[in-house]
Scaffold this motif. Structure first.
Motif, PDB file in Angstrom:
ATOM      1  N   UNK A   1       0.882  -1.263   0.015  1.00 21.60           N
ATOM      2  CA  UNK A   1       0.004  -0.086   0.032  1.00 21.60           C
ATOM      3  C   UNK A   1       0.815   1.177   0.061  1.00 21.60           C
ATOM      4  N   UNK A   2       2.280   1.151  -0.042  1.00 21.09           N
ATOM      5  CA  UNK A   2       3.095   2.216  -0.104  1.00 21.09           C
ATOM      6  C   UNK A   2       3.399   2.387  -1.530  1.00 21.09           C
ATOM      7  N   UNK A   3       4.021   3.616  -1.735  1.00 14.23           N
ATOM      8  CA  UNK A   3       4.050   4.005  -3.225  1.00 14.23           C
ATOM      9  C   UNK A   3       5.078   3.136  -3.934  1.00 14.23           C
ATOM     10  N   UNK A   4       6.027   2.447  -3.363  1.00 15.93           N
ATOM     11  CA  UNK A   4       6.930   1.892  -3.945  1.00 15.93           C
ATOM     12  C   UNK A   4       6.323   0.725  -4.643  1.00 15.93           C
ATOM     13  N   UNK A   5       5.656   0.031  -3.815  1.00 15.99           N
ATOM     14  CA  UNK A   5       5.055  -1.390  -4.277  1.00 15.99           C
ATOM     15  C   UNK A   5       3.909  -0.979  -5.315  1.00 15.99           C
ATOM     16  N   UNK A   6       3.149   0.118  -5.171  1.00 17.08           N
ATOM     17  CA  UNK A   6       2.108   0.454  -5.884  1.00 17.08           C
ATOM     18  C   UNK A   6       2.695   0.841  -7.486  1.00 17.08           C
TER      19      UNK A   6
ATOM     20  N   UNK B   1      -8.129   0.276   3.213  1.00 17.35           N
ATOM     21  CA  UNK B   1      -7.257   0.115   2.472  1.00 17.35           C
ATOM     22  C   UNK B   1      -7.227  -1.019   1.525  1.00 17.35           C
ATOM     23  N   UNK B   2      -8.024  -1.863   1.989  1.00 16.05           N
ATOM     24  CA  UNK B   2      -8.049  -3.164   1.069  1.00 16.05           C
ATOM     25  C   UNK B   2      -9.152  -2.921  -0.147  1.00 16.05           C
ATOM     26  N   UNK B   3      -9.998  -2.122   0.084  1.00 14.79           N
ATOM     27  CA  UNK B   3     -11.046  -1.459  -1.028  1.00 14.79           C
ATOM     28  C   UNK B   3      -9.977  -0.689  -1.988  1.00 14.79           C
ATOM     29  N   UNK B   4      -9.354  -0.008  -1.422  1.00 15.51           N
ATOM     30  CA  UNK B   4      -8.566   0.802  -2.435  1.00 15.51           C
ATOM     31  C   UNK B   4      -7.848   0.019  -3.333  1.00 15.51           C
ATOM     32  N   UNK B   5      -7.022  -0.888  -2.418  1.00 16.31           N
ATOM     33  CA  UNK B   5      -5.705  -1.837  -3.287  1.00 16.31           C
ATOM     34  C   UNK B   5      -6.487  -2.772  -4.356  1.00 16.31           C
TER      35      UNK B   5
ATOM     36  N   UNK C   1       1.877  12.133  -9.266  1.00 14.49           N
ATOM     37  CA  UNK C   1       1.345  12.565 -10.756  1.00 14.49           C
ATOM     38  C   UNK C   1       0.023  11.602 -10.799  1.00 14.49           C
ATOM     39  N   UNK C   2       0.102  10.160 -10.540  1.00 13.42           N
ATOM     40  CA  UNK C   2      -0.936   9.365 -11.082  1.00 13.42           C
ATOM     41  C   UNK C   2      -1.860   9.094  -9.870  1.00 13.42           C
ATOM     42  N   UNK C   3      -1.858   9.927  -8.953  1.00 15.04           N
ATOM     43  CA  UNK C   3      -2.657  10.135  -7.830  1.00 15.04           C
ATOM     44  C   UNK C   3      -3.075   8.387  -7.471  1.00 15.04           C
ATOM     45  N   UNK C   4      -1.925   7.714  -7.127  1.00 15.56           N
ATOM     46  CA  UNK C   4      -2.091   6.453  -6.959  1.00 15.56           C
ATOM     47  C   UNK C   4      -2.575   6.326  -5.394  1.00 15.56           C
ATOM     48  N   UNK C   5      -3.278   5.261  -5.023  1.00 20.96           N
ATOM     49  CA  UNK C   5      -3.856   5.032  -3.517  1.00 20.96           C
ATOM     50  C   UNK C   5      -3.022   4.741  -2.628  1.00 20.96           C
ATOM     51  N   UNK C   6      -1.803   5.733  -2.333  1.00 15.92           N
ATOM     52  CA  UNK C   6      -0.791   5.414  -1.315  1.00 15.92           C
ATOM     53  C   UNK C   6      -1.321   5.338   0.304  1.00 15.92           C
ATOM     54  N   UNK C   7      -0.875   4.467   0.939  1.00 15.90           N
ATOM     55  CA  UNK C   7      -1.177   4.598   2.502  1.00 15.90           C
ATOM     56  C   UNK C   7       0.147   4.577   3.159  1.00 15.90           C
ATOM     57  N   UNK C   8      -0.020   5.581   4.417  1.00 18.43           N
ATOM     58  CA  UNK C   8       1.270   5.485   4.873  1.00 18.43           C
ATOM     59  C   UNK C   8       1.586   4.115   5.881  1.00 18.43           C
ATOM     60  N   UNK C   9       2.848   3.890   6.371  1.00 21.99           N
ATOM     61  CA  UNK C   9       3.161   2.591   6.977  1.00 21.99           C
ATOM     62  C   UNK C   9       2.451   2.813   8.303  1.00 21.99           C
ATOM     63  N   UNK C  10       1.491   1.620   8.632  1.00 22.40           N
ATOM     64  CA  UNK C  10       0.889   1.800   9.757  1.00 22.40           C
ATOM     65  C   UNK C  10       1.647   1.533  11.018  1.00 22.40           C
TER      66      UNK C  10
ATOM     67  N   UNK D   1      -4.561 -10.287 -10.351  1.00 21.08           N
ATOM     68  CA  UNK D   1      -5.546 -10.682  -9.518  1.00 21.08           C
ATOM     69  C   UNK D   1      -4.810 -10.159  -8.375  1.00 21.08           C
ATOM     70  N   UNK D   2      -5.650  -9.963  -6.905  1.00 20.62           N
ATOM     71  CA  UNK D   2      -5.274  -9.617  -5.616  1.00 20.62           C
ATOM     72  C   UNK D   2      -5.812 -10.317  -4.488  1.00 20.62           C
ATOM     73  N   UNK D   3      -4.875 -10.630  -3.651  1.00 17.92           N
ATOM     74  CA  UNK D   3      -5.094 -11.546  -2.607  1.00 17.92           C
ATOM     75  C   UNK D   3      -4.726 -10.874  -1.196  1.00 17.92           C
ATOM     76  N   UNK D   4      -5.518 -11.071  -0.158  1.00 12.60           N
ATOM     77  CA  UNK D   4      -5.066 -10.333   1.428  1.00 12.60           C
ATOM     78  C   UNK D   4      -5.010 -11.421   2.244  1.00 12.60           C
ATOM     79  N   UNK D   5      -3.814 -11.593   2.954  1.00 14.37           N
ATOM     80  CA  UNK D   5      -3.680 -12.517   4.003  1.00 14.37           C
ATOM     81  C   UNK D   5      -3.817 -11.753   5.314  1.00 14.37           C
TER      82      UNK D   5
END
Length: 253
Positions: free
Chosen positions: A39-44, A81-85, A198-207, A95-99
């Protein structure tokens, strides 16, 4: 495709990722790649470019984005976060998966026992990904580590562990059954941040509540605030030195 605001950034990042992919043979026919999507900008940003790469490569390979919930966030924040990702992955046709895990809680408990919480968190997170990859037949795990991470890790290992080492663009695990790949090895953090904005990606801060106190965070501040400002060539020269080791002039014990 990139938006108008990121058209200048897109070819630069794509070229640097392409250089790593081709130089270190990061992708091949039939690969099944698991990408850690925090959810951080690097992985997005990495996911966006690998999704594009997958559509254009002349051979077939698979890509799955996996998000490990570390247990730091409230149910409401986590759901957002999950909904945005999930929406982001759907847009990219990945494909997307959550653990769900309690690794964050375990790391915070470890700190009370004077054990490095970062080590505990990282160890369990990687063990989880390795186990998942093995169980579902993925042969590569992609991380969003970048040029700045390579340098920071080099300094951390030198200062805290007394050795000259860092992250590898391609790292063999379990006698070749699994590989860790880092396609953004040559990409600077500032390019990634600029593209994500610039792409307005759904970036989330490190929790993680300890994220600003870690050795890595402190080393990043030292390099960015103390060392790099001394000379604009320092960062590039350090990175080049990591790839240009001369063992003949390094003494042995």
């Amino acid at each position: 495709m990139p938006s108008r605001s990121s058209r200048k950034l897109y070819p630069r990042i794509k070229r640097l990722i392409g250089r790593a992919i081709h130089r270190y043979d990061l992708l091949a026919e039939g690969d099944r790649v698991l990408l850690g999507l925090s959810g951080g900008e690097d992985s997005l940003v990495l996911l966006a470019f690998l999704a594009e790469w997958r559509r254009k490569t002349p051979f077939k390979w698979e890509l799955l984005a996996i998000h490990l919930d570390m247990g730091f966030e409230t149910p409401e924040d986590h759901q957002q976060k999950i909904e945005a990702l999930a929406k982001y992955c759907e847009k990219l046709e990945v494909p997307f998966k959550v653990e769900f895990t309690n690794y964050g809680k375990m790391a915070l408990e470890a700190k009370k026992k004077k054990v490095s919480p970062c080590f505990v968190c990282s160890w369990f997170r990687r063990k989880h990904l390795f186990k998942l990859a093995g169980a579902e037949g993925y042969n590569k795990i992609a991380f969003g580590h970048h040029k700045d991470d390579i340098i920071v890790t080099f300094f951390l290992n030198m200062c805290y562990h007394g050795e000259l080492s860092t992250m590898l663009p391609k790292q063999e695990m379990f006698k070749g059954e699994l590989y860790i790949i880092r396609p953004m090895t040559f990409v600077e953090k500032k390019l990634i941040s600029a593209y994500a904005k610039a792409e307005n990606l759904p970036v989330f801060p490190n929790p993680c509540p300890l994220s600003a106190e870690t050795r890595r965070a402190k080393m990043e501040r030292f390099l960015n605030e103390k060392l790099y400002p001394e000379n604009p060539k320092f960062k590039g020269n350090i990175f080049h030195a990591i790839f240009n080791c001369n063992p003949e002039y390094l003494p042995k014990w």
